[in-house]
Design a protein around this motif. Structure first.
Motif, PDB file in Angstrom:
ATOM      1  N   PHE A  73      -7.832  14.149 -42.397  1.00 15.74           N
ATOM      2  CA  PHE A  73      -8.541  14.528 -43.598  1.00 15.74           C
ATOM      3  C   PHE A  73      -9.840  15.099 -42.741  1.00 15.74           C
ATOM      4  N   ILE A  74     -10.482  14.479 -41.984  1.00 16.89           N
ATOM      5  CA  ILE A  74     -11.680  15.184 -41.092  1.00 16.89           C
ATOM      6  C   ILE A  74     -11.174  16.439 -40.501  1.00 16.89           C
ATOM      7  N   ILE A  75     -10.032  16.610 -39.986  1.00 19.98           N
ATOM      8  CA  ILE A  75      -9.574  17.779 -39.441  1.00 19.98           C
ATOM      9  C   ILE A  75      -9.501  18.865 -40.375  1.00 19.98           C
ATOM     10  N   CYS A  76      -9.048  18.638 -41.538  1.00 14.52           N
ATOM     11  CA  CYS A  76      -9.050  19.576 -42.602  1.00 14.52           C
ATOM     12  C   CYS A  76     -10.203  19.793 -43.191  1.00 14.52           C
ATOM     13  N   PHE A  77     -11.224  18.823 -43.105  1.00 12.12           N
ATOM     14  CA  PHE A  77     -12.520  19.153 -43.779  1.00 12.12           C
ATOM     15  C   PHE A  77     -13.214  20.074 -42.795  1.00 12.12           C
ATOM     16  N   TYR A  78     -13.290  19.941 -41.375  1.00 13.73           N
ATOM     17  CA  TYR A  78     -14.044  20.743 -40.471  1.00 13.73           C
ATOM     18  C   TYR A  78     -13.143  21.885 -40.161  1.00 13.73           C
ATOM     19  N   LEU A  79     -12.025  22.237 -40.805  1.00 14.23           N
ATOM     20  CA  LEU A  79     -11.238  23.413 -40.475  1.00 14.23           C
ATOM     21  C   LEU A  79     -11.315  24.306 -42.035  1.00 14.23           C
ATOM     22  N   GLU A  80     -11.644  23.700 -42.826  1.00 19.09           N
ATOM     23  CA  GLU A  80     -11.924  24.067 -44.234  1.00 19.09           C
ATOM     24  C   GLU A  80     -10.645  24.385 -45.009  1.00 19.09           C
ATOM     25  N   VAL A  81      -9.819  23.495 -44.642  1.00 19.97           N
ATOM     26  CA  VAL A  81      -8.270  23.490 -45.201  1.00 19.97           C
ATOM     27  C   VAL A  81      -8.381  23.110 -46.727  1.00 19.97           C
ATOM     28  N   GLY A  82      -7.676  23.664 -47.536  1.00 15.72           N
ATOM     29  CA  GLY A  82      -7.301  23.259 -48.863  1.00 15.72           C
ATOM     30  C   GLY A  82      -8.628  23.210 -49.689  1.00 15.72           C
ATOM     31  N   GLY A  83      -9.626  24.142 -49.510  1.00 12.75           N
ATOM     32  CA  GLY A  83     -10.731  24.276 -50.500  1.00 12.75           C
ATOM     33  C   GLY A  83     -11.949  23.254 -50.052  1.00 12.75           C
ATOM     34  N   LEU A  84     -11.810  22.569 -48.888  1.00 12.70           N
ATOM     35  CA  LEU A  84     -12.652  21.680 -48.153  1.00 12.70           C
ATOM     36  C   LEU A  84     -13.675  22.650 -47.598  1.00 12.70           C
ATOM     37  N   SER A  85     -15.025  22.159 -47.521  1.00 19.45           N
ATOM     38  CA  SER A  85     -15.984  22.956 -46.994  1.00 19.45           C
ATOM     39  C   SER A  85     -16.878  22.105 -45.927  1.00 19.45           C
ATOM     40  N   LYS A  86     -16.875  22.448 -44.820  1.00 23.54           N
ATOM     41  CA  LYS A  86     -17.725  21.692 -43.739  1.00 23.54           C
ATOM     42  C   LYS A  86     -19.150  21.837 -44.120  1.00 23.54           C
ATOM     43  N   ASP A  87     -19.785  22.753 -45.084  1.00 22.63           N
ATOM     44  CA  ASP A  87     -21.207  22.992 -45.290  1.00 22.63           C
ATOM     45  C   ASP A  87     -21.610  22.060 -46.606  1.00 22.63           C
ATOM     46  N   THR A  88     -20.568  21.063 -46.997  1.00 24.09           N
ATOM     47  CA  THR A  88     -21.121  20.330 -48.148  1.00 24.09           C
ATOM     48  C   THR A  88     -21.595  19.002 -47.563  1.00 24.09           C
ATOM     49  N   ASP A  89     -22.290  18.244 -48.390  1.00 20.86           N
ATOM     50  CA  ASP A  89     -22.779  16.819 -47.955  1.00 20.86           C
ATOM     51  C   ASP A  89     -21.850  15.700 -48.262  1.00 20.86           C
ATOM     52  N   LEU A  90     -20.726  16.116 -48.250  1.00 21.57           N
ATOM     53  CA  LEU A  90     -19.354  14.927 -48.198  1.00 21.57           C
ATOM     54  C   LEU A  90     -19.645  13.981 -47.195  1.00 21.57           C
ATOM     55  N   MET A  91     -19.745  14.222 -46.111  1.00 13.51           N
ATOM     56  CA  MET A  91     -19.843  13.419 -45.013  1.00 13.51           C
ATOM     57  C   MET A  91     -21.027  12.292 -45.142  1.00 13.51           C
ATOM     58  N   THR A  92     -22.110  12.779 -45.626  1.00 11.36           N
ATOM     59  CA  THR A  92     -23.317  11.965 -45.799  1.00 11.36           C
ATOM     60  C   THR A  92     -23.505  11.307 -47.408  1.00 11.36           C
ATOM     61  N   PHE A  93     -22.375  11.424 -48.140  1.00 16.35           N
ATOM     62  CA  PHE A  93     -22.278  10.812 -49.522  1.00 16.35           C
ATOM     63  C   PHE A  93     -23.472  11.453 -50.363  1.00 16.35           C
ATOM     64  N   ASN A  94     -23.522  12.620 -50.153  1.00 21.96           N
ATOM     65  CA  ASN A  94     -24.636  13.565 -50.812  1.00 21.96           C
ATOM     66  C   ASN A  94     -25.933  12.596 -50.806  1.00 21.96           C
ATOM     67  N   ILE A  95     -26.308  12.034 -49.802  1.00 20.54           N
ATOM     68  CA  ILE A  95     -27.624  11.274 -49.704  1.00 20.54           C
ATOM     69  C   ILE A  95     -28.611  12.184 -48.829  1.00 20.54           C
ATOM     70  N   SER A  96     -28.155  12.946 -47.813  1.00 21.30           N
ATOM     71  CA  SER A  96     -28.925  13.646 -47.311  1.00 21.30           C
ATOM     72  C   SER A  96     -28.503  15.104 -46.775  1.00 21.30           C
ATOM     73  N   VAL A  97     -29.415  16.087 -46.197  1.00 24.22           N
ATOM     74  CA  VAL A  97     -28.779  17.403 -45.799  1.00 24.22           C
ATOM     75  C   VAL A  97     -28.496  17.323 -44.284  1.00 24.22           C
ATOM     76  N   HIS A  98     -28.126  16.053 -43.738  1.00 29.81           N
ATOM     77  CA  HIS A  98     -27.494  16.129 -42.355  1.00 29.81           C
ATOM     78  C   HIS A  98     -26.347  16.729 -42.227  1.00 29.81           C
ATOM     79  N   ARG A  99     -26.218  17.078 -40.966  1.00 27.74           N
ATOM     80  CA  ARG A  99     -24.700  17.581 -40.592  1.00 27.74           C
ATOM     81  C   ARG A  99     -24.311  16.806 -39.272  1.00 27.74           C
ATOM     82  N   SER A 100     -23.050  17.334 -38.866  1.00 27.66           N
ATOM     83  CA  SER A 100     -22.831  16.870 -37.630  1.00 27.66           C
ATOM     84  C   SER A 100     -23.705  16.995 -36.467  1.00 27.66           C
ATOM     85  N   TRP A 101     -23.905  16.224 -35.544  1.00 25.39           N
ATOM     86  CA  TRP A 101     -24.982  16.008 -34.610  1.00 25.39           C
ATOM     87  C   TRP A 101     -24.500  17.237 -33.649  1.00 25.39           C
TER      88      TRP A 101
END
Length: 174
Positions: A73-101
């Motif tokens: 899933f993480i691979i698909c998320f960062y490669l934006e497969v299947g409508g996923l977007s790495k620019d969303t706040d999904l990995m932060t549970f929409n709590i913050s605007v942080h992204r990958s270090w």
């Protein structure tokens, strides 16, 4: 043979700890939670191997299937497969605007902090410009997940082998 059994789990554990550190640095709460659970289960598998407890190793093998799924899933998320977007706040549970270090601190990246324009205030956040990265952050995240999958598959195969050895020893004792 005991040393090799332990090395499989220790390598998996060290890799998960390394990933946990970088996810903490990027405030990636979903991966932090997953890494935490993975670390606990790897320790459980390690304990099961050392103490000859096949049930603990079975828990590890079941978790490994879930862990591989999460990393796919993480691979698909960062490669934006299947409508996923790495620019969303999904990995932060929409709590913050942080992204990958790695987005700002990858190898070769030059990071410049620019003050926000007066009319376009971004809630006290400054705009960060990143240039010159040797490898884009999404590929570093994909590499991390691919390594986790590889280690998990090796761990899964070896856990099945250890379980079969323990079951054979148990059968010979009865």
């Amino acid at each position: 043979m005991t040393i090799f059994r332990v090395e499989v789990w220790i390598t998996d554990l060290l890799s998960a700890l390394e990933r946990q550190i970088f996810d903490f640095l990027g405030f990636q709460w979903a991966p932090i939670l997953g890494n935490f659970l993975h670390i606990i289960v790897v320790i459980l598998g390690l304990f099961g191997t050392i103490q000859y407890r096949p049930r603990y190793i079975v828990v590890y093998t079941v978790w490994t299937a879930l862990w591989v799924t999460w990393n796919v899933f993480i691979i698909c998320f960062y490669l934006e497969v299947g409508g996923l977007s790495k620019d969303t706040d999904l990995m932060t549970f929409n709590i913050s605007v942080h992204r990958s270090w790695w987005r700002e601190h990858g190898p070769g990246c030059v990071r410049r902090v620019l003050p926000p324009s007066a009319h376009g205030m971004m809630d006290d956040y400054t705009y960060v410009s990143v240039t010159g990265c040797i490898v884009d952050f999404q590929y570093l995240e994909v590499i991390h997940s691919a390594v986790q999958i590889l280690l998990s598959l090796v761990g899964f195969v070896y856990a099945c082998y250890v379980i079969s050895i323990f079951m054979e020893e148990e059968d010979t004792l009865t």
